[in-house]
Design an enzyme around this catalytic site. Structure first.
Site, PDB file in Angstrom:
ATOM      1  N   GLU A 250     -17.114 -33.273   3.385  1.00  0.00           N
ATOM      2  CA  GLU A 250     -17.627 -34.064   4.521  1.00  0.00           C
ATOM      3  C   GLU A 250     -16.634 -33.869   5.648  1.00  0.00           C
ATOM      4  OE1 GLU A 250     -20.399 -35.514   4.731  1.00  0.00           O
ATOM      5  OE2 GLU A 250     -21.044 -35.826   2.671  1.00  0.00           O
ATOM      6  N   CYS A 284     -16.501 -39.747  12.055  1.00  0.00           N
ATOM      7  CA  CYS A 284     -17.027 -38.387  12.191  1.00  0.00           C
ATOM      8  C   CYS A 284     -18.463 -38.399  12.700  1.00  0.00           C
ATOM      9  CB  CYS A 284     -16.903 -37.625  10.877  1.00  0.00           C
ATOM     10  SG  CYS A 284     -17.540 -38.546   9.492  1.00  0.00           S
TER      11      CYS A 284
END
Ligand code: ADP
Length: 475
Positions: A250, A284
């Site tokens: 990720e 993010c």
């Protein structure tokens, strides 16, 4: 311990102390919260062996037992919600109300995977002749190692460890050196909930590179899962190639947030405030490039300016605070460099740059951002709105997709045809339509392109820890 603050690594159900220690600091005050043990080489090997032994024991458990254990862990996390949230605001800095929200969100993964543990179905495959019976079923992959970042110190851990345990895998976690306290507390609570000893080990270390290398080099570790920057992810991925580990990554994003001229503007601004300023912009999936259709630019900017001016920046423990400190002073310097670079290349600032001291960064709007500016290409990871005007749908789609990242994207439109067209054309793993907060334990979280590999959450999140075994029986 009532405050759930522990200072050592957690291996095989016990605390593991070392002589070398380092400080975990409160980002709001810069002061030390506690000195924690820095894991040594022997500790890493002990954890690998403990996880190996735990995997054998986990094989003797069944899905219902693991589900029940996870549910007990979930209940303990919720029981200690206030304590864990306080710990999170102390070591990470986010406003307490956001920490409380993260405990619910993070615990949500435990509950979801407690439920999913019972649903790792296989297939019965129609045979191609009468002599064979073909089946395929799921088995746990084995020992898992994971490295997590500091921005969501609980949720980034539970979304990995809960599905791993549900699948029957043991776990070795190296949390960020900035936020190890939440991770140790989670492992302690998992142990209290009845996790198999050695099934959830936490290695506290300041030396991420060496600990990471020992974990990626190990033949025992069969799966590696990482959340963090694309740069470190690439390095870890190449390290994992040597032993052909299954990996989940990720990584970074560069989320577009598009407001079309037919959008409900008030709704879009509310969505943008949430997508940008949650966790001071340190996510993010944070909106990074804000595209506003030129015909509504003035109206949007006017409303946005007054909303941004109303944000309270302060220690996360103060009342009504919206924005806490950035994680450390260098993070603030990086944000300011990005702002200054944009201003030197023709962007304009709406609002003023105020020096709030320490790691506190006041929120600002940077208008007329262009692809020549660094702020257009890098994750800002701070409370800065980069505004880019556009004229039509084709142009904004081309700009949105023209980056090496593909994690989250958002857009506001009330035109149903446009909603289908744009959501299909955006090259991102997740798209929010008329919504600025999309993460949910029941849905697959993850990116395309250089934003990563694999999905966390949803039914897909369990598959990341399972191998498929095909069995062909001749009768
Ligand atoms: P962030 O900018 O969010 O800190 P990083 O990718 O630098 O992102 O850090 C995420 C996690 O990766 C942290 O736990 C950190 O300690 C770890 N890390 C950083 N560099 C390395 C490395 N070279 N090898 C292994 N882990 C690393």
């Amino acid at each position: 311990m009532s405050d759930l603050i522990f200072s050592d690594s957690f291996i095989n159900g016990e605390f593991y102390k070392t002589a070398t220690r380092f400080s975990v600091d409160d980002p709001a005050t810069g002061k030390s919260i506690i000195e924690v043990s820095d894991i040594d080489e022997q500790g890493v090997n002990t954890a690998i062996n403990a996880a190996k032994g735990a995997f054998v024991k986990l094989k003797a458990t069944n899905a219902t037992e693991r589900s029940d254990t996870l549910m007990r862990w979930y209940e303990l996390v919720i029981k200690h919600k206030q304590t864990l949230a306080t710990l999170m605001t102390k070591e990470q800095g986010k406003p307490l109300k956001e920490s409380l929200g993260e405990i619910d969100y993070g615990a949500g993964f435990i509950k979801w995977f407690a439920e999913q543990a019972k649903r790792s179905y296989g297939d019965v495959i129609p045979a191609t002749d009468n002599q064979h019976r073909l089946t395929s079923y799921k088995q746990p992959i084995g020992v898992v190692a994971g490295i997590t970042p500091w921005n969501f110190p609980v949720a980034m851990v539970t979304r990995k460890v809960a599905p791993a345990y549900a699948a029957g895998c043991s776990f070795i976690l190296k949390p960020s050196e900035h936020t190890p306290l939440c991770a140790i507390a989670l492992a302690y609570l998992a142990d209290q909930a009845g996790f198999v000893k050695g099934a959830f080990n936490v290695l506290v270390s300041q030396n991420a590179k060496d600990v990471g290398k020992m974990l990626t080099d190990s033949e025992v570790v069969r799966k590696f899962t990482f959340t963090g920057s694309t740069e470190v992810g690439k390095q870890l991925l190449s390290q994992c190639a040597e032993t052909i580990k299954k990996t989940s990554m990720e990584l970074g994003g560069n989320a577009p947030f598009i407001i079309f001229d037919n959008a409900d503007i008030d709704d879009a601004i509310d969505g943008l405030m949430a997508a940008k300023f949650r966790n001071s912009g340190q996510a993010c999936v944070a909106a990074n490039r804000i595209f506003i259709q030129r015909s509504i630019m003035d109206k949007v900017l006017n409303k946005l300016t007054s909303k941004v001016a109303g944000l309270k920046v302060a220690n996360g423990f103060e009342d009504e605070v919206d924005i806490g400190p950035l994680i450390y002073p260098e993070a603030k310097q990086k944000v300011q460099q990005l702002i200054n670079d944009a201003l030197s290349k023709g962007a304009s600032l709406i609002g003023e740059q105020r020096d709030l001291g320490g790691s506190f960064q006041n929120p600002v709007i940077v208008n007329n951002v262009t692809p020549e500016m660094n702020i257009y290409h890098q994750e800002v990871f701070g409370p800065v709105l980069s505004i880019i005007p556009f004229d039509d749908e084709a142009e904004v789609l081309a700009l949105s997709n023209d980056v090496p990242y593909g994690l989250a994207a958002y857009f506001y439109s009330q035109n149903i045809k446009q909603i289908y067209r744009v959501s299909e054309a955006l090259e991102f793993g997740m798209v929010g339509v008329n919504e600025g907060v999309i993460s949910n334990p029941v849905a697959p979280f993850g990116g395309v392109k250089q934003s990563g590999l694999g999905r966390e959450g949803g039914h897909q999140g369990l598959d990341e820890y399972l191998e498929e075994k095909y069995v062909c029986i001749k009768v």
